[in-house]
Design a protein around this motif. Structure first.
Motif, short mmCIF file in Angstrom:
data_model
loop_
_atom_site.label_atom_id
_atom_site.label_comp_id
_atom_site.label_asym_id
_atom_site.label_seq_id
_atom_site.Cartn_x
_atom_site.Cartn_y
_atom_site.Cartn_z
N HIS A 149 0.83 -1.20 0.00
CA HIS A 149 0.00 0.00 0.00
C HIS A 149 0.87 1.26 0.00
O HIS A 149 0.64 2.20 -0.77
CB HIS A 149 -0.92 -0.04 1.22
CG HIS A 149 -2.07 0.90 1.17
ND1 HIS A 149 -3.00 0.98 2.18
CD2 HIS A 149 -2.45 1.82 0.24
CE1 HIS A 149 -3.90 1.90 1.85
NE2 HIS A 149 -3.58 2.43 0.70
N HIS A 166 -3.13 9.64 1.22
CA HIS A 166 -2.33 8.58 1.82
C HIS A 166 -1.36 9.11 2.86
O HIS A 166 -1.16 8.49 3.90
CB HIS A 166 -1.60 7.77 0.74
CG HIS A 166 -2.53 6.83 0.03
ND1 HIS A 166 -3.26 7.22 -1.07
CD2 HIS A 166 -2.88 5.54 0.30
CE1 HIS A 166 -4.02 6.19 -1.46
NE2 HIS A 166 -3.81 5.17 -0.65
N TRP A 218 -13.04 7.03 0.50
CA TRP A 218 -12.52 7.38 1.82
C TRP A 218 -13.67 7.77 2.74
O TRP A 218 -14.59 8.46 2.31
CB TRP A 218 -11.57 8.58 1.70
CG TRP A 218 -10.42 8.32 0.77
CD1 TRP A 218 -10.44 8.41 -0.60
CD2 TRP A 218 -9.11 7.90 1.13
NE1 TRP A 218 -9.20 8.07 -1.09
CE2 TRP A 218 -8.37 7.75 -0.06
CE3 TRP A 218 -8.49 7.64 2.35
CZ2 TRP A 218 -7.04 7.34 -0.06
CZ3 TRP A 218 -7.16 7.24 2.36
CH2 TRP A 218 -6.45 7.09 1.16
N ASP A 232 -9.14 4.69 4.67
CA ASP A 232 -9.03 4.32 3.25
C ASP A 232 -9.90 3.10 3.02
O ASP A 232 -9.66 2.05 3.64
CB ASP A 232 -7.55 4.02 2.93
CG ASP A 232 -7.28 3.78 1.45
OD1 ASP A 232 -8.24 3.56 0.68
OD2 ASP A 232 -6.08 3.79 1.08
N HIS A 235 -7.42 -1.98 -2.05
CA HIS A 235 -5.98 -2.23 -1.83
C HIS A 235 -5.60 -2.00 -0.36
O HIS A 235 -4.54 -2.44 0.06
CB HIS A 235 -5.11 -1.40 -2.79
CG HIS A 235 -5.14 0.08 -2.58
ND1 HIS A 235 -5.13 0.99 -3.62
CD2 HIS A 235 -5.16 0.84 -1.45
CE1 HIS A 235 -5.14 2.22 -3.13
NE2 HIS A 235 -5.15 2.16 -1.83
#
Ligand code: FE2
Length: 194
Positions: free
Chosen positions: A27, A74, A123, A156, A160
């Motif tokens: 990630h 991120h 998100w 998140d 993934h």
């Protein structure tokens, strides 16, 4: 200076068993790195030393916005987790949650359900909109900054983020995030900057 991948604020195995080293290494080291690499390819030397908030707000819709926003999201997300996280917030954040949601339990349920049920990639957020706290959700790379809101916390919910550890069971990942990983100190720090 090009944008760079910030290091994780903890070791890549520090969130195990709730998020595995394999998940964090892919990630962070693959997905997040790719957003940074593509952002640099897209903005080139035009954005030397630019502030990431300004790049996100000024980005053209499409790849430039998507990669800039995913770099922002991120970078923020890693700091929303901590080894031995979880529990409940204290101080001003706890008081604001009680005022705007009625109780921590009601707030936790709203954030949990929003993250678990958001359709597709995106998100879940705790934000401050200038007058109160709100739970919101955004799709793909979209983020509170673009809506005039101040982000306090995010989860998140792109596959993934959890598929290696939880397969299709996003609700289990969200529960583990809130029970064991969430970094309320970071959210409280963000509230103090509103
Ligand atoms: Fe992600």
């Amino acid at each position: 200076m090009a944008f760079t991948l910030p290091p994780l604020p903890y070791a890549s195995d520090a969130l195990d068993p709730h998020l595995s080293q394999e998940t964090l290494e892919f990630h962070h080291g693959k997905h997040h790195q790719t957003y940074v690499t593509k952002l640099n390819e897209l903005v080139g030397d035009d954005k030397t030393n630019a502030d990431l908030d300004d790049v996100v707000l000024g980005a053209a819709p499409g790849p430039e916005f998507n990669n800039a926003a995913q770099h922002w999201n991120h970078t923020f997300y890693w700091r929303c987790m901590a080894p031995a996280g979880g529990g409940e917030p204290e101080g001003e954040l706890a008081e604001a949650i009680a005022k705007d949601f009625g109780s921590f339990g009601a707030f936790r349920k709203e954030l949990n359900d929003t993250a678990a049920t958001h359709f597709g990639s995106g998100w879940a957020w705790l934000v401050h909109d200038g007058s109160r706290l709100l739970v919101t959700h955004t799709s793909d790379a979209d983020l509170p900054l673009r809506h005039g809101q101040h982000a306090l916390l995010t989860i998140d919910v792109w596959e993934h983020a959890y598929y290696v550890d939880y397969r299709n069971k996003r609700p289990d990942y969200v529960s583990a995030f809130l029970d064991h990983l969430v970094n309320w100190d970071f959210a409280a720090e963000n509230l103090r900057q509103v």
